[in-house]
Design an enzyme around this catalytic site. Structure first.
Site, PDB file in Angstrom:
ATOM      1  N   ARG A  48       0.822  -1.219   0.000  1.00  0.00           N
ATOM      2  CA  ARG A  48       0.000   0.000   0.000  1.00  0.00           C
ATOM      3  C   ARG A  48       0.851   1.261   0.000  1.00  0.00           C
ATOM      4  O   ARG A  48       0.361   2.350  -0.299  1.00  0.00           O
ATOM      5  CB  ARG A  48      -0.919  -0.001   1.229  1.00  0.00           C
ATOM      6  CG  ARG A  48      -1.991  -1.085   1.181  1.00  0.00           C
ATOM      7  CD  ARG A  48      -2.805  -1.096   2.453  1.00  0.00           C
ATOM      8  NE  ARG A  48      -1.989  -1.423   3.617  1.00  0.00           N
ATOM      9  CZ  ARG A  48      -2.445  -1.475   4.868  1.00  0.00           C
ATOM     10  NH1 ARG A  48      -3.714  -1.213   5.110  1.00  0.00           N
ATOM     11  NH2 ARG A  48      -1.637  -1.779   5.860  1.00  0.00           N
ATOM     12  N   LYS A 148       3.967 -19.339   8.939  1.00  0.00           N
ATOM     13  CA  LYS A 148       3.284 -19.735  10.153  1.00  0.00           C
ATOM     14  C   LYS A 148       2.821 -18.477  10.877  1.00  0.00           C
ATOM     15  O   LYS A 148       3.404 -17.398  10.651  1.00  0.00           O
ATOM     16  CB  LYS A 148       4.206 -20.566  11.045  1.00  0.00           C
ATOM     17  CG  LYS A 148       5.207 -19.768  11.877  1.00  0.00           C
ATOM     18  CD  LYS A 148       5.849 -20.639  12.921  1.00  0.00           C
ATOM     19  CE  LYS A 148       6.682 -19.818  13.874  1.00  0.00           C
ATOM     20  NZ  LYS A 148       5.916 -18.991  14.811  1.00  0.00           N
ATOM     21  N   HIS A 178      10.551 -21.442   8.834  1.00  0.00           N
ATOM     22  CA  HIS A 178      11.955 -21.090   8.598  1.00  0.00           C
ATOM     23  C   HIS A 178      12.895 -21.857   9.508  1.00  0.00           C
ATOM     24  O   HIS A 178      14.060 -22.082   9.174  1.00  0.00           O
ATOM     25  CB  HIS A 178      12.156 -19.589   8.773  1.00  0.00           C
ATOM     26  CG  HIS A 178      12.048 -19.124  10.194  1.00  0.00           C
ATOM     27  ND1 HIS A 178      10.851 -18.771  10.767  1.00  0.00           N
ATOM     28  CD2 HIS A 178      12.986 -18.977  11.158  1.00  0.00           C
ATOM     29  CE1 HIS A 178      11.059 -18.410  12.018  1.00  0.00           C
ATOM     30  NE2 HIS A 178      12.336 -18.523  12.284  1.00  0.00           N
ATOM     31  N   LYS A 182      16.851 -24.004   8.701  1.00  0.00           N
ATOM     32  CA  LYS A 182      18.192 -23.775   9.244  1.00  0.00           C
ATOM     33  C   LYS A 182      19.089 -24.964   8.914  1.00  0.00           C
ATOM     34  O   LYS A 182      18.686 -26.117   9.018  1.00  0.00           O
ATOM     35  CB  LYS A 182      18.131 -23.588  10.765  1.00  0.00           C
ATOM     36  CG  LYS A 182      17.442 -22.320  11.227  1.00  0.00           C
ATOM     37  CD  LYS A 182      17.417 -22.251  12.750  1.00  0.00           C
ATOM     38  CE  LYS A 182      16.733 -20.988  13.241  1.00  0.00           C
ATOM     39  NZ  LYS A 182      17.521 -19.772  12.932  1.00  0.00           N
ATOM     40  N   GLU A 216      15.537 -17.621  24.379  1.00  0.00           N
ATOM     41  CA  GLU A 216      15.778 -16.294  23.839  1.00  0.00           C
ATOM     42  C   GLU A 216      16.053 -15.319  24.982  1.00  0.00           C
ATOM     43  O   GLU A 216      15.465 -15.433  26.050  1.00  0.00           O
ATOM     44  CB  GLU A 216      14.563 -15.798  23.039  1.00  0.00           C
ATOM     45  CG  GLU A 216      14.164 -16.688  21.882  1.00  0.00           C
ATOM     46  CD  GLU A 216      12.925 -16.174  21.176  1.00  0.00           C
ATOM     47  OE1 GLU A 216      12.600 -14.981  21.333  1.00  0.00           O
ATOM     48  OE2 GLU A 216      12.281 -16.964  20.462  1.00  0.00           O
ATOM     49  N   ASP A 236       3.831 -20.146  19.394  1.00  0.00           N
ATOM     50  CA  ASP A 236       4.886 -19.504  18.621  1.00  0.00           C
ATOM     51  C   ASP A 236       6.042 -20.443  18.321  1.00  0.00           C
ATOM     52  O   ASP A 236       6.632 -20.379  17.234  1.00  0.00           O
ATOM     53  CB  ASP A 236       5.391 -18.272  19.378  1.00  0.00           C
ATOM     54  CG  ASP A 236       6.240 -17.367  18.512  1.00  0.00           C
ATOM     55  OD1 ASP A 236       5.900 -17.182  17.330  1.00  0.00           O
ATOM     56  OD2 ASP A 236       7.249 -16.842  19.017  1.00  0.00           O
ATOM     57  N   HIS A 241       8.026 -25.118  15.502  1.00  0.00           N
ATOM     58  CA  HIS A 241       9.461 -25.354  15.417  1.00  0.00           C
ATOM     59  C   HIS A 241       9.919 -26.577  16.204  1.00  0.00           C
ATOM     60  O   HIS A 241      10.605 -27.465  15.679  1.00  0.00           O
ATOM     61  CB  HIS A 241      10.227 -24.129  15.908  1.00  0.00           C
ATOM     62  CG  HIS A 241       9.891 -22.865  15.184  1.00  0.00           C
ATOM     63  ND1 HIS A 241       9.484 -22.839  13.866  1.00  0.00           N
ATOM     64  CD2 HIS A 241       9.902 -21.572  15.590  1.00  0.00           C
ATOM     65  CE1 HIS A 241       9.268 -21.584  13.496  1.00  0.00           C
ATOM     66  NE2 HIS A 241       9.510 -20.800  14.523  1.00  0.00           N
ATOM     67  N   LYS A 331      11.159 -16.595  26.559  1.00  0.00           N
ATOM     68  CA  LYS A 331      11.733 -15.281  26.281  1.00  0.00           C
ATOM     69  C   LYS A 331      12.345 -14.709  27.555  1.00  0.00           C
ATOM     70  O   LYS A 331      12.000 -15.108  28.661  1.00  0.00           O
ATOM     71  CB  LYS A 331      10.655 -14.336  25.742  1.00  0.00           C
ATOM     72  CG  LYS A 331      10.149 -14.721  24.353  1.00  0.00           C
ATOM     73  CD  LYS A 331       9.196 -13.683  23.811  1.00  0.00           C
ATOM     74  CE  LYS A 331       8.787 -14.001  22.383  1.00  0.00           C
ATOM     75  NZ  LYS A 331       9.920 -13.934  21.426  1.00  0.00           N
TER      76      LYS A 331
END
Length: 490
Positions: A48, A148, A178, A182, A216, A236, A241, A331
């Protein structure tokens, strides 16, 4: 320009978004510089943001230059592939203009439609493409790539699949994960099936348990509204994964490396996962939030969305019966680390009772995914000297050699879409089986009025996660380094 030189196209919806700027365009640029994109491959950005073609090319130049990768003739050759189309995804005229760009008849391109968009737009865009006749494969193939999450639970995944199947064949849908792209994750297949030294040991007779960790140090990184409303650690990371890593570790040898053979074996593993006993949920699943989560901008007051999740799963088949697989992700943890830790059983007899080697550490196979792409085998050995003492030693191997370039996951995956290689993409029955594993856990948590546990920022998560082991002497493996010497000499 002849039709043959314009035969392939990447059409990126959401081309001005973060995913396209940070991952997709840099990956396509690297494929161009390495010579993997044929001269006829064109890249159309759709968005856009008002751009003319030259303005879009200038922006991409800046993106790649700022990243330190785009220079010289390679960069100029890449931007010559670029074009831009502005429009609204709800406007039929936009899809008509897109059709004109793609071409018709013998001059129609083979086209990849990459939906770098909010999942809620997957169906409207597919409908728009279908109504404009852009998914018909009478002249050239059509492939649609979706990121995803594929649904936010089992029911929504089914609805999404039904909606897409109205306009697409399963062979046209490329569900990208993704993490599976890896190199270190792909290497799991080679470790499993190219090394005879492991195969006799890769079963319930020799393996005590398996841990899969994705930790993480970062927090929400500007994704608070999405993460709190539709994400969470389980959706997530675990549903996609980590269950994919589990499937690669636990699968049987496929008949071949052909895509359907590989995916058949992964589906068998996912379908064999024992349903979590919801009546004993605390012994199989832990959820938690990092301290201060509710103070983050955009987080709903009283939100129960987990930023940490851990599961204990069992695979009910001949090879893995009663071997626990522990999956965890979180996290704001102590370190950024993704790894697989395989702990082997202890010897049937301890021959060193009464010596300094009375306590012998178990053997471990450690596979680093990120940031360390290494494979490490830990065994016990005698400490030099007159006393009988033991320590752990490791046999280490870095997967890559010094100076070797490590491809980004998206490079492999984007090239695979062009080549029609579906082996690293998820089939719908994989997605469905993975949701079937985590859905009952998430539903039980949703019905639980108690808030998630809390854990300090910079820690390894809640202490309750260690209780999943339920066996003395077992704990989470936090590091790839050896644990050091065993007991002192007697």
């Amino acid at each position: 320009m002849s039709c043959a030189t314009e035969s392939h196209a990447y059409v990126i919806f959401g081309a001005t978004g973060n995913l396209a700027k940070i991952k997709l365009l840099p990956a396509l640029y690297q494929l161009h510089c390495l010579g993997y994109l044929a001269p006829g491959v064109k890249i159309l950005g759709c968005g856009r943001t008002p751009h003319e073609r030259d303005g879009w090319r200038d922006e991409v130049r800046k993106i790649l230059s700022d990243a330190g990768t785009g220079t010289g003739s390679c960069l100029e050759g890449f931007v010559e592939r670029l074009d831009y189309l502005i429009g609204s995804l709800q406007d039929a005229a936009f899809y008509q203009a897109l059709g004109n760009w793609i071409g018709t008849g013998e001059c129609a391109r083979n086209v990849i439609f990459y939906l770098s968009l909010s999942p809620g737009l997957y169906v409207p865009v597919t409908v728009g493409l279908a109504q404009a006749g852009l998914l018909v494969e009478s002249n050239g193939w059509r492939r649609v790539v979706v990121e995803k999450p594929f649904g936010h639970d089992l029911q929504s995944a089914r609805h999404l699949q039904h909606a897409l199947n109205t306009h697409l064949e399963e062979e046209q849908i490329y569900r990208i994960d993704h993490y599976v792209g890896k190199e270190s994750v792909q290497n799991l297949l080679v470790l499993r099936f190219a090394n005879m030294i492991l195969e006799p040991l890769w079963n319930r007779h020799y393996i005590d348990h398996v841990q899969i960790t994705h930790a993480e140090t970062v927090g929400l990184e500007g994704r608070a509204s999405y993460y709190d409303g539709h994400g969470g650690a389980t959706r997530d990371m675990i549903q996609s994964h980590l269950l994919q890593v589990l499937a690669l570790l636990a699968m049987e040898p496929p008949v071949s490396l052909e895509a359907e053979s590989l995916r058949d074996e992964k589906v068998k593993v996912l379908r064999s996962i024992r349903p979590v006993d919801i009546t004993q949920l605390a012994g199989h699943a832990v959820r938690a939030q990092y301290a201060g989560y509710h103070q983050e901008a955009g987080i709903s007051p009283g939100s129960h969305t987990e930023t940490y999740a851990a599961l204990k799963l069992y695979i009910d088949n001949w090879r893995w019966r009663d071997v626990p697989f522990y999956l965890r992700t979180g996290k704001r943890l102590k370190e950024r680390r993704s790894m697989v830790a395989v702990r082997f059983r202890e010897p049937p007899m301890q021959l060193f009772q009464g010596t300094g080697a009375a306590t012998v550490h178990p053997n471990w196979l450690l596979i680093g995914i990120q940031p360390d792409d290494v494979v490490r085998l830990e065994i016990s050995a005698k400490v030099p000297g007159v006393e009988t003492r033991t320590r752990q030693i490791s046999m280490d191997a870095s997967v890559g050699n010094p100076g070797e370039r490590k491809a980004d996951a998206y490079e492999d995956l984007l090239l695979d879409v062009i080549e029609g290689n579906r082996s690293l993409f998820l089939r719908y029955d994989e997605v469905k089986a993975a949701w079937s594993v985590v859905d009952p856990v998430m539903q039980a948590w949703a019905e639980d009025e108690h808030p998630p546990l809390q854990y300090p920022v910079g820690s390894w998560g809640p202490k309750a996660a260690s209780q999943l082991f339920g066996k003395a002497g077992q704990e989470w493996r936090q590091s790839l380094s050896c644990n050091g010497e065993a007991d002192v000499a007697g």
